[in-house]
Design a protein around this motif. Structure first.
Motif, PDB file in Angstrom:
ATOM      1  N   VAL A  14       0.433 -10.614  -1.062  1.00  0.00           N
ATOM      2  CA  VAL A  14       1.047 -10.238  -2.872  1.00  0.00           C
ATOM      3  C   VAL A  14       1.102 -11.053  -4.057  1.00  0.00           C
ATOM      4  O   VAL A  14       1.595 -12.649  -3.101  1.00  0.00           O
ATOM      5  CB  VAL A  14       1.713  -9.377  -2.893  1.00  0.00           C
ATOM      6  N   THR A  15       0.765 -10.853  -5.023  1.00  0.00           N
ATOM      7  CA  THR A  15       1.595 -11.970  -6.206  1.00  0.00           C
ATOM      8  C   THR A  15       2.541 -11.283  -6.349  1.00  0.00           C
ATOM      9  O   THR A  15       2.973 -10.464  -6.518  1.00  0.00           O
ATOM     10  CB  THR A  15       0.356 -12.058  -6.974  1.00  0.00           C
ATOM     11  N   LEU A  16       3.104 -12.171  -7.295  1.00  0.00           N
ATOM     12  CA  LEU A  16       4.583 -11.484  -8.513  1.00  0.00           C
ATOM     13  C   LEU A  16       4.414 -11.289  -9.103  1.00  0.00           C
ATOM     14  O   LEU A  16       5.070  -9.719  -9.264  1.00  0.00           O
ATOM     15  CB  LEU A  16       5.201 -13.321  -8.838  1.00  0.00           C
ATOM     16  N   GLN A  17       2.537 -10.956  -9.693  1.00  0.00           N
ATOM     17  CA  GLN A  17       2.398  -9.933 -11.259  1.00  0.00           C
ATOM     18  C   GLN A  17       1.971  -8.575 -10.419  1.00  0.00           C
ATOM     19  O   GLN A  17       2.314  -7.674 -10.871  1.00  0.00           O
ATOM     20  CB  GLN A  17       1.169 -10.874 -11.968  1.00  0.00           C
ATOM     21  N   GLU A  18       1.279  -8.928  -9.094  1.00  0.00           N
ATOM     22  CA  GLU A  18       1.138  -7.480  -8.154  1.00  0.00           C
ATOM     23  C   GLU A  18       2.960  -6.590  -8.268  1.00  0.00           C
ATOM     24  O   GLU A  18       2.907  -5.626  -8.362  1.00  0.00           O
ATOM     25  CB  GLU A  18       0.230  -7.821  -7.518  1.00  0.00           C
ATOM     26  N   VAL A  19       3.314  -7.369  -7.946  1.00  0.00           N
ATOM     27  CA  VAL A  19       4.605  -6.758  -7.191  1.00  0.00           C
ATOM     28  C   VAL A  19       5.984  -6.535  -8.920  1.00  0.00           C
ATOM     29  O   VAL A  19       6.189  -5.008  -8.509  1.00  0.00           O
ATOM     30  CB  VAL A  19       5.510  -7.843  -6.538  1.00  0.00           C
ATOM     31  N   GLU A  57       1.269  -1.079  -0.224  1.00  0.00           N
ATOM     32  CA  GLU A  57       0.268  -0.088  -0.312  1.00  0.00           C
ATOM     33  C   GLU A  57       1.510   1.031  -0.029  1.00  0.00           C
ATOM     34  O   GLU A  57       1.104   2.107  -0.692  1.00  0.00           O
ATOM     35  CB  GLU A  57      -0.856   0.262   1.553  1.00  0.00           C
ATOM     36  N   VAL A  58       2.203   1.612   0.845  1.00  0.00           N
ATOM     37  CA  VAL A  58       3.590   2.219   0.723  1.00  0.00           C
ATOM     38  C   VAL A  58       3.480   2.605  -0.445  1.00  0.00           C
ATOM     39  O   VAL A  58       3.561   3.690  -0.879  1.00  0.00           O
ATOM     40  CB  VAL A  58       4.043   2.317   2.099  1.00  0.00           C
ATOM     41  N   SER A  59       4.046   1.359  -0.750  1.00  0.00           N
ATOM     42  CA  SER A  59       4.943   1.237  -2.791  1.00  0.00           C
ATOM     43  C   SER A  59       3.800   1.945  -2.981  1.00  0.00           C
ATOM     44  O   SER A  59       4.048   2.783  -4.672  1.00  0.00           O
ATOM     45  CB  SER A  59       5.321   0.160  -2.121  1.00  0.00           C
ATOM     46  N   ASN A  60       2.358   1.891  -3.491  1.00  0.00           N
ATOM     47  CA  ASN A  60       1.431   2.152  -4.660  1.00  0.00           C
ATOM     48  C   ASN A  60       1.962   3.915  -4.116  1.00  0.00           C
ATOM     49  O   ASN A  60       1.177   4.574  -5.615  1.00  0.00           O
ATOM     50  CB  ASN A  60       0.613   1.731  -4.483  1.00  0.00           C
ATOM     51  N   CYS A  61       1.791   3.721  -3.530  1.00  0.00           N
ATOM     52  CA  CYS A  61       1.780   5.669  -3.100  1.00  0.00           C
ATOM     53  C   CYS A  61       2.432   7.169  -2.623  1.00  0.00           C
ATOM     54  O   CYS A  61       2.561   7.936  -3.213  1.00  0.00           O
ATOM     55  CB  CYS A  61       0.579   5.688  -2.098  1.00  0.00           C
ATOM     56  N   LEU A  76       8.597  -9.769   0.389  1.00  0.00           N
ATOM     57  CA  LEU A  76       7.178  -9.161   0.774  1.00  0.00           C
ATOM     58  C   LEU A  76       6.967 -10.886   2.026  1.00  0.00           C
ATOM     59  O   LEU A  76       5.925 -10.305   2.965  1.00  0.00           O
ATOM     60  CB  LEU A  76       6.153  -8.281   0.249  1.00  0.00           C
ATOM     61  N   THR A  77       6.421 -11.859   1.306  1.00  0.00           N
ATOM     62  CA  THR A  77       5.618 -13.232   1.211  1.00  0.00           C
ATOM     63  C   THR A  77       6.980 -13.592   2.564  1.00  0.00           C
ATOM     64  O   THR A  77       6.335 -14.126   3.101  1.00  0.00           O
ATOM     65  CB  THR A  77       5.895 -14.155   0.688  1.00  0.00           C
ATOM     66  N   ALA A  78       7.820 -13.167   2.565  1.00  0.00           N
ATOM     67  CA  ALA A  78       8.559 -13.536   4.080  1.00  0.00           C
ATOM     68  C   ALA A  78       8.339 -12.991   5.136  1.00  0.00           C
ATOM     69  O   ALA A  78       7.876 -13.386   6.398  1.00  0.00           O
ATOM     70  CB  ALA A  78       9.971 -13.589   3.858  1.00  0.00           C
ATOM     71  N   LYS A  79       8.075 -11.723   5.417  1.00  0.00           N
ATOM     72  CA  LYS A  79       7.271 -10.775   6.402  1.00  0.00           C
ATOM     73  C   LYS A  79       5.572 -11.144   6.713  1.00  0.00           C
ATOM     74  O   LYS A  79       4.744 -10.723   7.578  1.00  0.00           O
ATOM     75  CB  LYS A  79       7.077  -9.613   6.413  1.00  0.00           C
ATOM     76  N   GLY A  80       5.285 -12.356   5.467  1.00  0.00           N
ATOM     77  CA  GLY A  80       3.780 -12.800   5.391  1.00  0.00           C
ATOM     78  C   GLY A  80       3.234 -11.957   4.280  1.00  0.00           C
ATOM     79  O   GLY A  80       1.150 -11.942   5.030  1.00  0.00           O
TER      80      GLY A  80
END
Length: 231
Positions: free
Chosen positions: A174-179, A100-104, A167-171
């Motif tokens: 998200v999908t790889l495509q989103e990232v 969310e922060v990354s997107n903004c 990100l996934t390591a932190k739980g």
């Protein structure tokens, strides 16, 4: 290596390991590490928390008004062996790396008043040298006279895969495509904004670490650093 304490400016694309690289350099040289990206993320997180960003739309006037109420500081965390970032005394280190922060953050970073405030803070932090600072405009705007400028990049999919694992390591769900989409959109936003766009400084050295190990990157750095301090 040498007693000459210089300013090391590291710019480049998102998710190419700038902060990890900068932290390793700072630890190696006994320098102060300043994560400017975390500063912009901290402002973005604050704006999200206080309603200045809704449905991904940034209210620039509200963000500007909030700047007077934002104080950013770094405190060394011995458990991590690195500095944590605080906003108004509140620890936000674990809250600023979300998608969310990354997107903004690119939109918030493009606001002139935000850049003006944070650039002034960054210049104050690094005024005596002996610092490693990473971001988007360190070698072009914050410290155009830095003795060593490095421009980091990597293949977009390589960067997306690295970020996805983090990100996934932190739980985070998200999908790889989103990232990947986020990485590509941030590149476009960072390089096309009107104020302090991401670009390679004329005297910066390019480091493409798409296929490099951490050890190979540090060996490359040692060579560049030695060339500067022995000049």
């Amino acid at each position: 290596m040498d007693n000459k304490r210089i300013i090391i400016a590291i710019d480049g694309h998102s998710s190419c390991g700038k902060s990890t690289f900068a932290k390793a350099i700072a630890a190696r040289l006994g320098y102060i590490f300043i994560d400017t990206g975390a500063m912009y993320r901290a402002v973005t997180h604050y704006a999200l928390e206080h309603g200045a960003i809704n449905m991904g739309i940034v209210d620039e006037e509200r963000v500007e008004a909030m700047l007077q109420s934002i104080e950013i500081s770094f405190r060394f965390n011995p458990e991590r062996g690195a500095s944590d970032i605080y906003v108004n005394g509140d620890l936000v280190e674990g809250k600023i790396r979300t998608i969310e922060v990354s997107n903004c953050v690119s939109a918030v970073s493009s606001i002139a008043a935000v850049r003006s405030k944070l650039v002034a803070m960054q210049q104050q932090m690094g005024r005596y040298g002996g610092v490693v600072m990473d971001g988007r405009d360190i070698g072009t705007v914050v410290f155009p006279n830095a003795e060593l400028k490095i421009y980091m990049t990597a293949d977009p999919m390589v960067r997306a895969e690295r970020r996805f694992k983090e990100l996934t390591a932190k739980g985070d769900s998200v999908t790889l495509q989103e990232v990947y989409d986020n990485v590509v959109s941030r590149d476009k936003a960072d390089m096309s904004r009107a104020i302090s766009p991401l670009r390679k400084a004329d005297d910066a050295i390019v480091l493409d670490n798409s296929a490099m190990s951490v050890e190979e990157q540090m060996a490359w750095f040692d060579e560049q650093y030695r060339r500067v301090v022995e000049a």
